[in-house]
Design a protein around this motif. Structure first.
Motif, PDB file in Angstrom:
ATOM      1  N   GLN A  36      38.843  36.503  25.702  1.00 35.00           N
ATOM      2  CA  GLN A  36      39.765  36.096  24.639  1.00 35.00           C
ATOM      3  C   GLN A  36      40.733  34.995  25.065  1.00 35.00           C
ATOM      4  OE1 GLN A  36      41.695  39.644  23.247  1.00 35.00           O
ATOM      5  NE2 GLN A  36      39.816  40.475  22.344  1.00 35.00           N
ATOM      6  N   MET A  37      40.785  34.652  26.324  1.00 37.82           N
ATOM      7  CA  MET A  37      41.725  33.648  26.800  1.00 37.82           C
ATOM      8  C   MET A  37      41.191  32.244  26.536  1.00 37.82           C
ATOM      9  SD  MET A  37      42.888  35.287  30.454  1.00 37.82           S
ATOM     10  CE  MET A  37      43.954  33.966  30.922  1.00 37.82           C
ATOM     11  N   SER A  38      42.124  31.336  26.245  1.00 42.38           N
ATOM     12  CA  SER A  38      41.753  29.934  26.081  1.00 42.38           C
ATOM     13  C   SER A  38      41.567  29.311  27.466  1.00 42.38           C
ATOM     14  CB  SER A  38      42.850  29.183  25.323  1.00 42.38           C
ATOM     15  OG  SER A  38      44.007  29.078  26.122  1.00 42.38           O
ATOM     16  N   ASN A  46      45.174  32.502  36.407  1.00 44.90           N
ATOM     17  CA  ASN A  46      43.889  32.602  37.086  1.00 44.90           C
ATOM     18  C   ASN A  46      43.824  33.912  37.865  1.00 44.90           C
ATOM     19  OD1 ASN A  46      41.431  32.086  38.197  1.00 44.90           O
ATOM     20  ND2 ASN A  46      42.181  30.619  39.684  1.00 44.90           N
ATOM     21  N   PHE A  47      43.049  34.859  37.356  1.00 46.47           N
ATOM     22  CA  PHE A  47      42.870  36.120  38.074  1.00 46.47           C
ATOM     23  C   PHE A  47      41.396  36.491  38.214  1.00 46.47           C
ATOM     24  CE2 PHE A  47      43.667  37.071  33.635  1.00 46.47           C
ATOM     25  CZ  PHE A  47      42.634  37.937  33.294  1.00 46.47           C
ATOM     26  N   ASP A  48      40.555  35.488  38.263  1.00 46.82           N
ATOM     27  CA  ASP A  48      39.128  35.697  38.453  1.00 46.82           C
ATOM     28  C   ASP A  48      38.864  35.901  39.941  1.00 46.82           C
ATOM     29  OD1 ASP A  48      36.418  35.868  38.235  1.00 46.82           O
ATOM     30  OD2 ASP A  48      36.104  33.783  37.629  1.00 46.82           O
TER      31      ASP A  48
END
Length: 139
Positions: A36-38, A46-48
């Motif tokens: 859902q994030m743009s 950034n939390f990938d």
């Protein structure tokens, strides 16, 4: 030895809760949030975890645990790393000697095995002489 045992016991007591319980993790909410994030929000927040350098992360994690949780001094770390490198080199040398002895005692009894042995040894000497010659060259 008492100092080492005391440090080990302290580490076990600090980590006991986390090592003696069962944990169930799922990533459903994170996956939904990332979907859902743009693109701009993905850059800002950034939390990938797939982008982490895990080796560097684990090094920092262990050093932080050692310093801030166990309150240990990190000044002996370079000497410990040097000692581990020395032990690793001793292990490699020992394993090499054991392979050579095994080869000489059990395998080198046949003519074909002897020919293979001499070929490998001469190849190693050529390899070493190449490195000796290339290390003296000036570029």
């Amino acid at each position: 030895m008492m100092k080492t045992i005391t440090r080990l016991h302290k580490a076990m007591m600090v980590l006991e809760y986390f090592t003696s319980h069962s944990w169930a993790w799922n990533t459903d909410n994170i996956s939904m949030l990332m979907a859902q994030m743009s693109p701009e929000d993905k850059k800002v927040f950034n939390f990938d975890v797939r982008q982490l350098n895990w080796a560097e992360y684990m090094e920092s994690y262990c050093m932080g645990t050692k310093k801030y949780v166990l309150n240990e001094d990190l000044s002996g770390l370079p000497a410990a790393r040097k000692h581990l490198n020395k032990l690793r080199n001793i292990r490699y040398a020992f394993n090499t000697i054991m392979v050579v002895l095994f080869w000489r005692v059990f395998i080198a009894r046949s003519q074909m095995a002897r020919n293979i042995w001499y070929f490998v040894v001469s190849l190693c000497f050529k390899f070493l002489s190449y490195f000796r010659a290339s290390s003296t060259m000036r570029y």
